[in-house]
Design an enzyme around this catalytic site. Structure first.
Site, PDB file in Angstrom:
ATOM      1  N   THR A  13       0.806  -1.155   0.000  1.00 21.32           N
ATOM      2  CA  THR A  13       0.000   0.000   0.000  1.00 21.32           C
ATOM      3  C   THR A  13       0.855   1.226   0.000  1.00 21.32           C
ATOM      4  O   THR A  13       2.069   1.116  -0.012  1.00 21.32           O
ATOM      5  CB  THR A  13      -0.928   0.002   1.228  1.00 21.32           C
ATOM      6  OG1 THR A  13      -1.956   0.882   0.993  1.00 21.32           O
ATOM      7  CG2 THR A  13      -0.204   0.398   2.464  1.00 21.32           C
ATOM      8  N   LYS A  45      -6.823   1.252   5.771  1.00 24.66           N
ATOM      9  CA  LYS A  45      -5.497   0.965   6.300  1.00 24.66           C
ATOM     10  C   LYS A  45      -5.038   1.946   7.357  1.00 24.66           C
ATOM     11  O   LYS A  45      -3.919   1.851   7.831  1.00 24.66           O
ATOM     12  CB  LYS A  45      -4.497   0.930   5.150  1.00 24.66           C
ATOM     13  CG  LYS A  45      -4.857  -0.120   4.120  1.00 24.66           C
ATOM     14  CD  LYS A  45      -3.980  -0.015   2.918  1.00 24.66           C
ATOM     15  CE  LYS A  45      -4.488  -0.911   1.818  1.00 24.66           C
ATOM     16  NZ  LYS A  45      -3.767  -0.707   0.597  1.00 24.66           N
ATOM     17  N   GLY A  57      -1.329   3.748  10.727  1.00 26.47           N
ATOM     18  CA  GLY A  57      -1.514   3.158   9.410  1.00 26.47           C
ATOM     19  C   GLY A  57      -0.514   2.046   9.200  1.00 26.47           C
ATOM     20  O   GLY A  57       0.500   1.976   9.894  1.00 26.47           O
ATOM     21  N   SER A 136       4.755   0.457  -0.704  1.00 26.71           N
ATOM     22  CA  SER A 136       5.333   0.374  -2.045  1.00 26.71           C
ATOM     23  C   SER A 136       5.365   1.712  -2.775  1.00 26.71           C
ATOM     24  O   SER A 136       6.280   1.970  -3.545  1.00 26.71           O
ATOM     25  CB  SER A 136       4.561  -0.650  -2.879  1.00 26.71           C
ATOM     26  OG  SER A 136       3.188  -0.306  -2.906  1.00 26.71           O
TER      27      SER A 136
END
Length: 184
Positions: A13, A45, A57, A136
């Site tokens: 994410t 998230k 998060g 990512s």
């Protein structure tokens, strides 16, 4: 001997925290990817914890992250909301506990005074510029947020949202289903 690479790794994410004018905003996209398949596009998230005074998060394995959320919340309660102390204690336990050590996730935690990245290798990092990102697409969102901080009058919430949109245009594991939470 041929090494077999696990292509079915869950990837998710981009999470970004931005502090500006005593307001902290945290944004995350909603995409969860398994291998080359989008499994979910609207996962949540980030969430508020500790009487809505702390944002948290995650990036990485979802089940692992939820285990870490619970552990972090326990530490936060134990240290009466002291996010720095709770983060250090979580990182120590995460690094040394045989079960926790195997968890594959990173946490981004923030209150109105601190933004911290917590990793399983025992790292607790307080970033520069009042901006931190994991996942990512984290580096793309971080770069965009730095540019906005230095050259715009956008609010923390606007910077977080716009930076995630830019990351989503670049990172295949990040989508534009963006959730933004803020603390004032």
């Amino acid at each position: 001997m041929k090494l077999i690479k696990n292509e079915n790794k869950i990837r998710s994410t981009t999470v970004l925290a931005v502090k500006r004018d005593n307001i902290v905003a945290m944004a995350a996209d909603g995409q969860v990817t398994l291998g080359n398949t989008v499994m979910k596009s609207e996962a949540k998230k980030i969430r508020k914890i500790y009487e809505n005074k702390v944002l948290i998060g995650f990036a990485g394995s979802t089940a692992d992250a939820f285990s870490l959320f619970d552990k972090f919340e326990e530490k936060l309660n134990e240290y009466r909301g002291n996010i720095l102390r709770a983060s250090v204690e979580l990182a120590k336990e995460w690094r040394t506990d045989r079960i926790l050590r195997r968890l594959e996730a990173m946490i981004l935690a923030a209150d109105v005074n601190n933004i911290l990245i917590i990793s399983g290798s025992g790292d607790v990092i307080e970033p520069e510029y009042g901006i931190a990102a994991i996942g990512s697409g984290g580096n793309y969102a971080l770069a965009a947020a730095r540019a906005f901080i230095e050259s715009s009058k956008y609010t923390a919430k606007e910077i977080a949202a716009k930076s995630l949109e830019i990351a989503a245009d670049i990172c295949i594991y990040t989508n534009k289903s963006i959730v933004v939470e803020e603390l004032k």
